[in-house]
Design an enzyme around this catalytic site. Structure first.
Site, PDB file in Angstrom:
ATOM      1  N   CYS A  11       0.991  -1.170  -0.139  1.00  0.00           N
ATOM      2  CA  CYS A  11      -0.121  -0.052   0.029  1.00  0.00           C
ATOM      3  C   CYS A  11       0.766   1.131  -0.072  1.00  0.00           C
ATOM      4  O   CYS A  11       2.086   1.242   0.397  1.00  0.00           O
ATOM      5  CB  CYS A  11      -1.034   0.084   1.085  1.00  0.00           C
ATOM      6  SG  CYS A  11      -0.217   0.412   2.662  1.00  0.00           S
ATOM      7  N   HIS A  13      -4.287   4.504  10.044  1.00  0.00           N
ATOM      8  CA  HIS A  13      -3.832   5.731  10.189  1.00  0.00           C
ATOM      9  C   HIS A  13      -4.655   6.682  11.483  1.00  0.00           C
ATOM     10  O   HIS A  13      -5.680   6.429  11.011  1.00  0.00           O
ATOM     11  CB  HIS A  13      -3.653   6.278   9.073  1.00  0.00           C
ATOM     12  CG  HIS A  13      -4.825   6.582   7.977  1.00  0.00           C
ATOM     13  ND1 HIS A  13      -5.365   5.598   7.264  1.00  0.00           N
ATOM     14  CD2 HIS A  13      -5.518   7.633   7.518  1.00  0.00           C
ATOM     15  CE1 HIS A  13      -6.163   5.676   6.674  1.00  0.00           C
ATOM     16  NE2 HIS A  13      -6.311   7.025   6.977  1.00  0.00           N
ATOM     17  N   HIS A  15       1.985  -3.108   8.434  1.00  0.00           N
ATOM     18  CA  HIS A  15       0.943  -2.914   7.611  1.00  0.00           C
ATOM     19  C   HIS A  15      -0.100  -3.783   8.464  1.00  0.00           C
ATOM     20  O   HIS A  15       0.035  -4.798   9.017  1.00  0.00           O
ATOM     21  CB  HIS A  15       1.040  -3.527   5.985  1.00  0.00           C
ATOM     22  CG  HIS A  15      -0.338  -3.449   5.479  1.00  0.00           C
ATOM     23  ND1 HIS A  15      -0.732  -2.003   4.869  1.00  0.00           N
ATOM     24  CD2 HIS A  15      -1.511  -4.346   5.478  1.00  0.00           C
ATOM     25  CE1 HIS A  15      -2.065  -2.383   4.388  1.00  0.00           C
ATOM     26  NE2 HIS A  15      -2.395  -3.573   4.741  1.00  0.00           N
ATOM     27  N   HIS A  22      -4.772   0.951   5.471  1.00  0.00           N
ATOM     28  CA  HIS A  22      -3.499   0.678   6.472  1.00  0.00           C
ATOM     29  C   HIS A  22      -4.078   1.716   7.685  1.00  0.00           C
ATOM     30  O   HIS A  22      -4.533   2.944   7.253  1.00  0.00           O
ATOM     31  CB  HIS A  22      -2.400   1.277   5.788  1.00  0.00           C
ATOM     32  CG  HIS A  22      -1.034   1.068   6.397  1.00  0.00           C
ATOM     33  ND1 HIS A  22      -0.057   0.510   5.861  1.00  0.00           N
ATOM     34  CD2 HIS A  22      -0.540   1.710   7.772  1.00  0.00           C
ATOM     35  CE1 HIS A  22       1.119   0.522   6.806  1.00  0.00           C
ATOM     36  NE2 HIS A  22       0.654   1.220   7.800  1.00  0.00           N
ATOM     37  N   CYS A  39       2.656   1.875   3.057  1.00  0.00           N
ATOM     38  CA  CYS A  39       3.859   1.053   3.582  1.00  0.00           C
ATOM     39  C   CYS A  39       5.121   1.748   2.651  1.00  0.00           C
ATOM     40  O   CYS A  39       6.186   1.837   3.233  1.00  0.00           O
ATOM     41  CB  CYS A  39       3.753  -0.274   3.063  1.00  0.00           C
ATOM     42  SG  CYS A  39       2.504  -1.252   3.979  1.00  0.00           S
ATOM     43  N   ASP A  79      -0.538  14.886   5.339  1.00  0.00           N
ATOM     44  CA  ASP A  79      -1.811  14.471   4.431  1.00  0.00           C
ATOM     45  C   ASP A  79      -1.564  15.071   3.110  1.00  0.00           C
ATOM     46  O   ASP A  79      -1.515  16.329   2.800  1.00  0.00           O
ATOM     47  CB  ASP A  79      -3.017  14.739   4.947  1.00  0.00           C
ATOM     48  CG  ASP A  79      -4.001  13.807   4.441  1.00  0.00           C
ATOM     49  OD1 ASP A  79      -4.443  13.815   3.114  1.00  0.00           O
ATOM     50  OD2 ASP A  79      -4.902  12.962   5.018  1.00  0.00           O
TER      51      ASP A  79
END
Length: 145
Positions: free
Chosen positions: A4, A99, A46, A97, A7, A30
């Site tokens: 991803c 976050h 992950h 993932h 990652c 972001d």
């Protein structure tokens, strides 16, 4: 499975605007910010959600979240913060993932409290929902022995 994007950021395979990093976590701005300084904190390992993250890393993830919040407070001086996790597609998780979003808030920024994003009041009484949850806890304790 192809790695991803988070990652890849954690492994320095793609560029990002990293603002903090340690052995198990990384924080970066972001790419589609909702406010100046909108940051993400991720585990380098992950995992899709909080339930699948090792307890030691959960603790570290939130310690880093606190550290990044302090960094943002001292650098861009927001009035407040909204901190949250979207888990699952229905909750708005776009990258699979885990976050933590740290969104600096400013007076009259047009945002609302985190609980304003969902408008689905329960149809059952709160006491019945509480009982269901407590019963689930008892079942889980029995299975974990």
């Amino acid at each position: 499975m192809e790695e991803c994007i988070f990652c890849k950021i954690a492994q320095d395979k793609i560029d990002s605007e990293k603002i903090y990093e340690n052995e198990n976590t990384v924080s970066f701005l972001d790419i589609n910010p909702r406010a100046p300084g909108h940051s993400l904190v991720i585990p380098k390992k992950h995992v899709k959600n909080l339930i699948n993250l090792d307890d030691e890393i959960v603790s570290e993830l939130f310690k880093v979240t606190k550290k990044v919040e302090k960094l943002l407070k001292s650098s861009i001086e927001p009035d407040a913060f909204t901190i949250g996790i979207n888990e699952g597609e229905e909750a708005g998780q776009e990258i699979s993932h885990l976050h933590v979003n740290i969104i600096p808030r400013f007076k009259r920024d047009g945002g609302g409290p985190v609980q304003s994003v969902v408008k689905n009041p329960p149809k059952k009484e709160i006491s019945k929902i509480g009982k269901m949850i407590r019963e689930s806890l008892k079942i889980n304790k029995t299975h974990s022995k």
